[in-house]
Enzyme design. Structure first.
Site, PDB file in Angstrom:
ATOM      1  N   HIS A 193       2.993  -4.013  -0.734  1.00  0.00           N
ATOM      2  CA  HIS A 193       1.826  -3.144  -0.571  1.00  0.00           C
ATOM      3  C   HIS A 193       0.552  -3.137  -1.315  1.00  0.00           C
ATOM      4  O   HIS A 193       0.544  -3.163  -2.598  1.00  0.00           O
ATOM      5  CB  HIS A 193       2.239  -1.734  -0.288  1.00  0.00           C
ATOM      6  CG  HIS A 193       1.661  -0.844   0.436  1.00  0.00           C
ATOM      7  ND1 HIS A 193       0.471  -0.342  -0.081  1.00  0.00           N
ATOM      8  CD2 HIS A 193       1.949  -0.403   1.775  1.00  0.00           C
ATOM      9  CE1 HIS A 193      -0.133   0.638   1.115  1.00  0.00           C
ATOM     10  NE2 HIS A 193       0.692   0.329   1.909  1.00  0.00           N
ATOM     11  N   PRO A 194      -0.677  -3.234  -0.658  1.00  0.00           N
ATOM     12  CA  PRO A 194      -1.922  -3.299  -1.460  1.00  0.00           C
ATOM     13  C   PRO A 194      -2.609  -1.923  -2.136  1.00  0.00           C
ATOM     14  O   PRO A 194      -3.523  -2.167  -2.432  1.00  0.00           O
ATOM     15  CB  PRO A 194      -2.716  -4.161  -0.455  1.00  0.00           C
ATOM     16  CG  PRO A 194      -2.213  -3.713   0.749  1.00  0.00           C
ATOM     17  CD  PRO A 194      -0.852  -3.301   0.954  1.00  0.00           C
ATOM     18  N   CYS A 195      -2.022  -0.977  -1.804  1.00  0.00           N
ATOM     19  CA  CYS A 195      -2.497   0.146  -2.175  1.00  0.00           C
ATOM     20  C   CYS A 195      -2.937   0.303  -3.682  1.00  0.00           C
ATOM     21  O   CYS A 195      -4.246   0.932  -3.948  1.00  0.00           O
ATOM     22  CB  CYS A 195      -1.643   1.579  -1.976  1.00  0.00           C
ATOM     23  SG  CYS A 195      -0.135   1.649  -2.937  1.00  0.00           S
ATOM     24  N   GLY A 196      -2.242  -0.347  -4.520  1.00  0.00           N
ATOM     25  CA  GLY A 196      -2.984  -0.323  -5.885  1.00  0.00           C
ATOM     26  C   GLY A 196      -3.627  -1.682  -6.388  1.00  0.00           C
ATOM     27  O   GLY A 196      -3.960  -1.664  -7.480  1.00  0.00           O
TER      28      GLY A 196
END
Length: 246
Positions: A193-196
């Site tokens: 997941h690329p959220c950070g």
């Protein structure tokens, strides 16, 4: 101060402001340029390992971009899973021999040499690096499957990951794995997941005490630096030659 000197001064100020205001993301255009450069460098410096390839795709109808869309692909990568007999044998291995074995494995990884064994259950992985128009960062998609084509579930995939990754995944917000439809293939894939990612990339380039790099240098090294961190989560290590060639 002459006019030419003033122009140079303000140019330097603008570049510094661009870097300071950079939010850790990249444009779709810069992603494509970086992806093609990454694939070319990987192939030229890492010919013993399967190459990454750029897969062009039809443009999303809801995007006004004139740039060619696509993603990086590395497929049919064989991973070996120790069977119970091998695990029992390894548990009885002398620590000195184990250290030597680990060293040899690291050398194999650095040289991008794939070693297969008939005493291991073989699984295969496909990796895609796709640009996220939502987060404006690259995203690593992956799927794993047996030699008979049966897809592996997430808990099975996690058993294939390096031991350090399995421990850190639940605690690291920029590296946890989720399942989502592949944006181009329209089938369920797993992804980091690329959220950070943007926060991590900004910290990577601008968080140190060293002089801040120019924005064009940041964009040039973006994908290589991103993959050197993200790849380790799934056991893909960038060859030392690529890192030393920067």
């Amino acid at each position: 101060m002459c006019l030419a000197t003033l122009e140079v001064f303000w140019t330097v100020i603008e570049v510094m402001m661009d870097v300071c205001n950079w939010d850790g993301t990249v444009s779709a255009k810069d992603f494509r340029i970086g992806a093609l450069s990454f694939a070319q460098k990987w192939e030229s410096l890492n010919s013993a390992f399967p190459p990454w390839s750029w897969v062009p795709c039809p443009k999303h109808s809801w995007l006004a971009s004139h740039e060619e869309e696509g993603y990086l692909s590395l497929e049919n990568i064989c991973i070996s899973r120790p069977n119970e007999e091998d695990i029992d044998q390894n548990s009885q291995t002398d620590p000195g021999e184990e250290e030597t074995s680990c060293s040899e494995k690291e050398d194999d990884i650095d040289d991008a040499t794939l070693v297969q064994s008939n005493h291991h259950e073989l699984h295969y992985c496909d990796f895609h690096v796709v640009y996220s128009y939502t987060f404006r960062v690259p995203v690593l998609y992956l799927r794993a499957y047996c030699s008979d084509g049966r897809p592996l579930l997430l808990d099975e995939i996690e058993k294939e990951l390096p031991a350090c990754s399995s421990k850190e995944l639940p605690e690291t917000k920029w590296a946890f794995i989720t399942q989502e439809e592949h944006p181009y293939l329209k089938r369920p894939w797993y992804k980091l997941h690329p959220c950070g990612t943007s926060e991590f990339m900004k910290l990577l380039f601008l968080g140190g005490d060293t002089a801040q790099p120019k924005l064009e240098v940041v964009l040039e090294l973006y994908l290589l630096s991103w993959f050197s961190a993200v790849g380790q989560v799934v056991g893909l290590t960038i060859p030392c030659k690529m890192l030393n060639d920067r």
